[in-house]
Design an enzyme around this catalytic site. Sequence first.
Site, PDB file in Angstrom:
ATOM      1  N   HIS A  71      -4.777 -34.905 -19.409  1.00 54.25           N
ATOM      2  CA  HIS A  71      -4.165 -33.536 -19.978  1.00 54.25           C
ATOM      3  C   HIS A  71      -3.200 -34.139 -21.236  1.00 54.25           C
ATOM      4  CE1 HIS A  71      -0.793 -33.756 -17.337  1.00 54.25           C
ATOM      5  NE2 HIS A  71      -1.365 -34.612 -16.481  1.00 54.25           N
ATOM      6  N   ASP A 188       2.295 -39.212 -17.334  1.00 52.22           N
ATOM      7  CA  ASP A 188       1.404 -38.577 -17.067  1.00 52.22           C
ATOM      8  C   ASP A 188       1.957 -36.921 -17.858  1.00 52.22           C
ATOM      9  OD1 ASP A 188       0.439 -36.402 -15.099  1.00 52.22           O
ATOM     10  OD2 ASP A 188       2.119 -36.103 -13.772  1.00 52.22           O
ATOM     11  N   GLU A 222      -3.127 -28.250 -16.949  1.00 53.50           N
ATOM     12  CA  GLU A 222      -3.435 -29.257 -15.914  1.00 53.50           C
ATOM     13  C   GLU A 222      -1.636 -29.365 -14.833  1.00 53.50           C
ATOM     14  OE1 GLU A 222      -3.654 -32.888 -12.954  1.00 53.50           O
ATOM     15  OE2 GLU A 222      -2.218 -31.879 -14.460  1.00 53.50           O
ATOM     16  N   GLU A 223      -0.948 -29.353 -15.270  1.00 54.73           N
ATOM     17  CA  GLU A 223       0.126 -29.026 -14.278  1.00 54.73           C
ATOM     18  C   GLU A 223       0.323 -28.520 -13.909  1.00 54.73           C
ATOM     19  OE1 GLU A 223       2.527 -31.400 -13.625  1.00 54.73           O
ATOM     20  OE2 GLU A 223       1.858 -33.148 -15.981  1.00 54.73           O
ATOM     21  N   ASP A 242      -6.496 -40.004 -15.046  1.00 57.44           N
ATOM     22  CA  ASP A 242      -4.895 -39.630 -15.383  1.00 57.44           C
ATOM     23  C   ASP A 242      -4.428 -40.603 -14.145  1.00 57.44           C
ATOM     24  OD1 ASP A 242      -2.462 -37.615 -14.723  1.00 57.44           O
ATOM     25  OD2 ASP A 242      -4.059 -36.088 -14.259  1.00 57.44           O
ATOM     26  N   HIS A 322       6.847 -37.920 -12.476  1.00 56.66           N
ATOM     27  CA  HIS A 322       7.434 -36.728 -12.437  1.00 56.66           C
ATOM     28  C   HIS A 322       9.204 -36.790 -12.010  1.00 56.66           C
ATOM     29  CE1 HIS A 322       3.814 -33.110 -11.706  1.00 56.66           C
ATOM     30  NE2 HIS A 322       3.512 -34.151 -12.229  1.00 56.66           N
TER      31      HIS A 322
END
Length: 347
Positions: A71, A188, A222-223, A242, A322
């Site tokens: 993603h 990510d 995706e998030e 991922d 994150h």
Amino acid sequence: MKIPFDQDYVLDFLEEILNIPSPTGYTHQIMKRIEAEADALGFHFELTHKGCGIISVPGNDPSRTIGLTAHVDTLGAMVRSIHASGTLRITPVGGYMMNAIENEYCTIHTRDGRLYSGTILTTHPSVHVYSDARDFKRDEANMEIRIDENVRSKEDVQKLGIRTGDFISFDPRAVVLDNGYIKSRHLDDKASVAALFGILESIHRDRWTPVHNLKLIITNYEEIGHGGSYIPPEIDELIAVDMGAMGDDLACTELDVSICAKDSSGPYDYGMVSKFIELAERDNLQHVVDIYPYYGSDASAALRGGNNIKAALIGPGVHASHGMERTHIQAVMNTARLLAAYVTMKD
């Protein structure tokens, strides 16, 4: 067969896409770049209705199709409201700790294409002014954006064209070090996207062919959980590419390819996971097998969407996911090598 890869290509492409703003819901610019690169490498690209990119790679045996998904959407925010003082209240896009974005530079993207610089702060940003500044709770209600313009009121901000619902992207601060470490926001999952394009570049340059047809699915939601909810119906197996998480009782490091046996959506396909372990051991690729209880992937979304598929999850190890993330080029390249080994494996 030993697949040749161009590490410089992967690094250059990764650094480029890290610097293209793409919070979930605002991915049209980066998807244009993805399309241009796929076209330059000679592969067919198409967009789904919700803006997901699908790249097709013919195989020697078209009786099966393997999907590889990564993603390009990232964490970000939107303008929730405009304070009377001329600062912006935000609402998060994706799941992150508010203290992970405190003091970060950002860009506000207006609907008419204007860009404004800003800084994310608490509403009590100075220890010289607020006695509770150190302990002040970092939550959504207590965070705001200071706009780098001469604004003192809500009306001043509105004159700039800034409105509720405008997207906010965080400065990635991407750095590629000589020792192979890469630190940036949004590894990510742009590190995995770069690994997939490393495969495409290798196919283009050296003219090798996967055993079965491939569909590379570059998702854009995706998030927030539904990036891979739709996949082309011809896909039999889906590999989510991922990041591997690090910490607590996890074995993964930034040098490893992570092979996920189970995440919050449950166990991945036994045969696929076993084959990835076998191939990683065969090719001496530094890897670990881990379980991620607070993690979901595009493969999770595809399974929940009712797709009749087998699914697996692998990817490069990333520290401080994150937050201010870091990985190593070894993990990115070995992710590409492990995927190449899988798609060239005889049935």
